[in-house]
Write a protein that holds these residues in place. Structure first.
Motif, PDB file in Angstrom:
ATOM      1  N   TYR A  76      37.297  41.856  33.252  1.00  0.00           N
ATOM      2  CA  TYR A  76      38.634  42.432  33.065  1.00  0.00           C
ATOM      3  C   TYR A  76      39.587  41.913  34.140  1.00  0.00           C
ATOM      4  O   TYR A  76      40.676  41.421  33.845  1.00  0.00           O
ATOM      5  N   GLN A  78      39.216  39.307  36.090  1.00  0.00           N
ATOM      6  CA  GLN A  78      39.333  37.853  36.015  1.00  0.00           C
ATOM      7  C   GLN A  78      40.402  37.447  34.998  1.00  0.00           C
ATOM      8  O   GLN A  78      41.209  36.557  35.265  1.00  0.00           O
ATOM      9  N   GLN A  79      40.430  38.105  33.835  1.00  0.00           N
ATOM     10  CA  GLN A  79      41.438  37.758  32.821  1.00  0.00           C
ATOM     11  C   GLN A  79      42.845  38.104  33.285  1.00  0.00           C
ATOM     12  O   GLN A  79      43.817  37.545  32.783  1.00  0.00           O
TER      13      GLN A  79
END
Length: 119
Positions: A76, A78-79
């Motif tokens: 989550y 990272q995005q």
């Protein structure tokens, strides 16, 4: 005529960095079962646009036992362009008797998390 009692286990995840619901977080619910006490996965889901996973289990399935909620926070963050100290959060909790409603709020940031038994 009254309706049959229903039971549910819900979670609500809030991104405390932005103050917004955490959308699209992968979640897994498991229960400790069997003579060897193994984690048995009951369900996979993800948070909706409001940060909720509305219904994990069917009516009557939230029974006494030990459960583990695994939330994939690393992917989550990272995005969103952040590096998270916690690649996932696991909330292990015990239900002492069959219940109709159980709610677990989870507040997350890249470097911390908080949870509690909600209502």
């Amino acid at each position: 005529m009254s309706e049959a009692p229903s039971s549910s286990l819900t979670i609500h995840v809030l991104n405390t960095l932005t103050g917004q619901p955490a959308t699209g977080l992968a979640t897994h619910l498991s229960q400790l079962q069997g003579p060897g006490l193994q984690w048995m996965e009951l369900m996979k889901s993800s948070t909706n646009v409001d940060g909720h996973c509305p219904l994990f289990l069917a009516p009557g399935q939230v029974k006494a036992g030990t459960y583990k909620l695994h939330v994939d926070t690393g992917a989550y963050w990272q995005q969103l362009g952040y590096t998270s100290f916690y690649p996932y959060v696991e909330v292990v909790f015990t239900v002492t008797e069959q219940t109709r409603k159980l709610h677990i709020p989870l507040l997350i940031s890249p470097f911390s998390y908080t949870t509690y038994k909600g209502s």
